[in-house]
Design an enzyme around this catalytic site. Structure first.
Site, PDB file in Angstrom:
ATOM      1  N   HIS A 144       0.872  -1.386   0.108  1.00 46.17           N
ATOM      2  CA  HIS A 144       0.044   0.084   0.054  1.00 46.17           C
ATOM      3  C   HIS A 144       0.882   1.303   0.083  1.00 46.17           C
ATOM      4  O   HIS A 144       1.901   1.421   0.787  1.00 46.17           O
ATOM      5  CB  HIS A 144      -1.105  -0.018   1.366  1.00 46.17           C
ATOM      6  CG  HIS A 144      -1.795  -1.198   1.271  1.00 46.17           C
ATOM      7  ND1 HIS A 144      -1.443  -2.249   1.791  1.00 46.17           N
ATOM      8  CD2 HIS A 144      -3.181  -1.392   0.961  1.00 46.17           C
ATOM      9  CE1 HIS A 144      -2.566  -3.320   1.762  1.00 46.17           C
ATOM     10  NE2 HIS A 144      -3.420  -2.446   1.250  1.00 46.17           N
ATOM     11  N   LYS A 171      -1.246  -8.029  -4.572  1.00 44.01           N
ATOM     12  CA  LYS A 171      -2.148  -6.678  -4.137  1.00 44.01           C
ATOM     13  C   LYS A 171      -1.274  -5.604  -4.261  1.00 44.01           C
ATOM     14  O   LYS A 171      -0.448  -5.444  -3.270  1.00 44.01           O
ATOM     15  CB  LYS A 171      -2.908  -6.843  -2.978  1.00 44.01           C
ATOM     16  CG  LYS A 171      -3.779  -5.779  -2.876  1.00 44.01           C
ATOM     17  CD  LYS A 171      -4.512  -5.721  -1.542  1.00 44.01           C
ATOM     18  CE  LYS A 171      -5.423  -4.535  -1.201  1.00 44.01           C
ATOM     19  NZ  LYS A 171      -6.071  -4.062  -0.277  1.00 44.01           N
ATOM     20  N   LYS A 315     -14.275  22.686 -21.063  1.00 42.47           N
ATOM     21  CA  LYS A 315     -15.022  22.823 -22.296  1.00 42.47           C
ATOM     22  C   LYS A 315     -13.943  23.493 -23.672  1.00 42.47           C
ATOM     23  O   LYS A 315     -14.095  22.786 -24.659  1.00 42.47           O
ATOM     24  CB  LYS A 315     -16.347  23.509 -22.328  1.00 42.47           C
ATOM     25  CG  LYS A 315     -17.352  22.743 -21.637  1.00 42.47           C
ATOM     26  CD  LYS A 315     -18.776  23.712 -21.421  1.00 42.47           C
ATOM     27  CE  LYS A 315     -19.462  22.885 -20.357  1.00 42.47           C
ATOM     28  NZ  LYS A 315     -20.652  22.377 -21.155  1.00 42.47           N
ATOM     29  N   ASP A 353     -24.459  21.845 -25.762  1.00 39.02           N
ATOM     30  CA  ASP A 353     -25.129  22.705 -24.636  1.00 39.02           C
ATOM     31  C   ASP A 353     -25.998  23.872 -25.474  1.00 39.02           C
ATOM     32  O   ASP A 353     -26.901  24.063 -24.820  1.00 39.02           O
ATOM     33  CB  ASP A 353     -23.810  23.413 -23.997  1.00 39.02           C
ATOM     34  CG  ASP A 353     -23.111  22.670 -23.037  1.00 39.02           C
ATOM     35  OD1 ASP A 353     -23.798  21.619 -22.688  1.00 39.02           O
ATOM     36  OD2 ASP A 353     -22.160  22.999 -22.669  1.00 39.02           O
TER      37      ASP A 353
END
Length: 532
Positions: A144, A171, A315, A353
């Site tokens: 981890h 893992k 955008k 839009d």
């Protein structure tokens, strides 16, 4: 490191009724202070559809291996992973290491299906059991990293070290500081020759927790309840199964999503995923917290990453990354939808839009956006004030001008307002002057900024007193549906148009661009109503 043309580790499955298309299991972490509470959580995990449970015995208060371990393992209604995580690996146990490992030995003898041991002490653990591991038990060796996600080379080295210990299952959990970090985790899973659990923690790592099913991950984790998770960014079991249709994700599933920052508020996944399922379209739609659009697109360049919606503030950055841009989007200077052409991989940008917002406002004025019958738009000749000069503001200003409105752009950065107004032949003003702007009554106001969006729902871009001069007020924000702006506008007597209406209109168009299929409009409308 890019995610492109990866050989997938898991073939498509036909399990049971054929609905399950991957072998990736969903594991529910069980965390409670008493064994009785844990058993209750295990039963809930089974009811919700988990495949197995991770019993986090480091969370138990007054834990006694002799008293509790056998009960938890024998009475679990699902296969078990026993995890006794120490504080030095992000867990709760802060005691003697020999006692901790002895408890894991005991769990193996009692019939646990899996036990989790940390890489740091794995060699010592395997030496202590001297090969006397019950055949049924599989050992997960875990690593981890709560700071970052290492390079692909470093991740590969960690995986090799884990395999060298004798682990049955690898893992590796890292922390995603950027959404592109998840690509290295998905690369690990896809190329691994042994069962591998790979995930990137945090909101920017969500993509790894869901798409592991596409790339052959051994399991993912799903929390029993929202806000109660064993690691940052963990989705709920319900979201995995019901929102993201986790069981139906296969190697050839097409990936879509909404690109923005912030993105946690977005309702788009709640609309598109059920709609994909209704239309039997093999796709998934994800919330994508993106910091740099170009980096995201370059990293996830696989042909299976096929379409995106764009929201604040990306955008305009999205337009710059397009290979081709629809003329309307080019005129507006921003996109809200991007499609990857299957023939050559080129990215095509659109602005829907414009269609969604103007149609919603026209409907609010009692007219129609259809020009097929030659009718004049109800916006024609009206004074149309647009707050904001970003992507949504440009779409509204451009759309209003196309419909014959007299457009005024107000923006916090006045230079941007002036630039947009000049391009469309409108007027401009600093946002600070909007409260005193009153050339006539009956004006139309459209908010195209994020002011008032969750979590800052008390904010509004204009005073309530000034709203009395407007006959209709539209807010592009749809979370919450009733923004402070709309609530105060209604109180002053103005008609209000919700951002949800714009959202619905553009969702219909985007669905058809993503899938090539007719949009299930009733389902999309009903789904949005339930989620706002």
């Amino acid at each position: 490191m890019t995610l492109n043309s990866i050989p997938l580790a898991t073939p498509e499955l036909q399990i049971g009724d054929g609905a399950r298309r991957n072998a990736t299991m969903i594991c529910a972490p069980v965390m409670a202070e008493t064994a009785e509470q844990m058993l209750g959580q295990m039963r809930k995990a089974k009811e919700l559809g988990a495949d197995l449970v991770e019993i986090r015995i480091d969370y138990l208060k007054s834990f006694s291996p002799q008293q509790h371990l056998e009960v938890l393992i024998k009475q679990s209604p699902l296969p078990t992973i026993i995890t006794y995580r120490p504080t030095w690996e992000g867990g709760q146990y802060d005691g003697d290491e020999s006692r901790r490992q002895a408890t894991l030995h005991q769990a193996m003898e009692l019939g646990a299906d899996y036990i989790d041991i940390e890489l740091k002490v794995a060699d010592k653990f395997f030496s202590s059991i001297q090969g006397k591991k019950p055949e049924k038990v599989k050992v997960i060796v875990s690593s981890h990293n709560y700071e970052n996600t290492p390079s692909a080379e470093e991740i590969g080295n960690i995986a090799a070290r884990i395999q060298a210990t004798g682990a049955d299952i690898v893992k590796i959990a890292t922390t995603a500081l950027d959404i592109t970090d998840s690509a290295r985790i998905l690369q690990l899973i896809a190329h691994s020759q042994v069962p591998t659990i790979g995930l990137a923690m945090g909101e920017r790592g969500l993509i790894s927790r869901i798409l592991c099913a596409k790339f052959g991950g051994f399991l993912t984790f799903g929390a029993l309840e929202s806000g109660i998770h064993s690691a940052p960014g963990q989705p709920t079991l319900r979201d995995l199964l019901d929102l993201y249709n986790f069981r139906q994700i296969g190697p050839d599933t097409k990936v879509h999503g909404v690109i923005g920052k912030p993105i946690g508020h977005s309702k788009s996944p709640h609309l598109y995923n059920p709609a994909f399922k209704k239309a039997a379209f093999n796709g998934i739609y994800l919330p994508l917290l993106v910091d740099n659009v170009a980096n995201f697109l370059n990293t996830y360049s696989s042909p299976d990453f096929t379409g995106y919606s764009y929201t604040i503030p990306h955008k305009m950055a999205g337009l710059e990354c397009c290979d081709e841009v629809d003329p309307i989007a080019k005129a507006i200077g921003a996109i809200s939808c991007m499609i990857k052409k299957p023939s050559d991989g080129k990215l095509i940008g659109y602005n829907v839009d414009y269609l969604g917002a103007i149609a919603a406002i026209e409907e609010g004025l009692g007219g129609s956006s259809s020009a097929s019958n030659g009718s004049v738009s109800p916006l024609a000749g009206r004074l149309f004030v647009v707050i904001g000069a970003g992507g949504a503001g440009k779409a509204l200003a451009y759309g209003g001008k196309e419909k014959g409105a007299r457009v005024v752009v107000a923006n916090r950065t006045y230079e941007k307002a002036k630039d947009l107004a000049r391009k469309i032949g409108g007027e401009s003003m600093p946002l600070t002057e909007l409260d005193d702007f009153h050339p006539e009554d009956g004006m139309i106001l459209a908010n195209a900024t994020s002011v008032g969006m969750k979590p800052n729902t008390d904010a509004t871009p204009i005073s309530k007193k000034a709203l009395s001069r407007y006959s209709l007020v539209f807010d592009a924000i749809y979370t919450p549906k009733w923004t402070t702006l709309l609530r105060e506008a209604k109180e002053t007597g103005a008609k209000v148009v919700f951002g949800t209406e714009m959202f619905l209109n553009q969702a219909f168009v985007q669905f058809e661009k993503f899938t090539g299929l007719p949009a299930p409009k009733d389902l999309i409308r009903e789904t949005l109503a339930r989620n706002t």
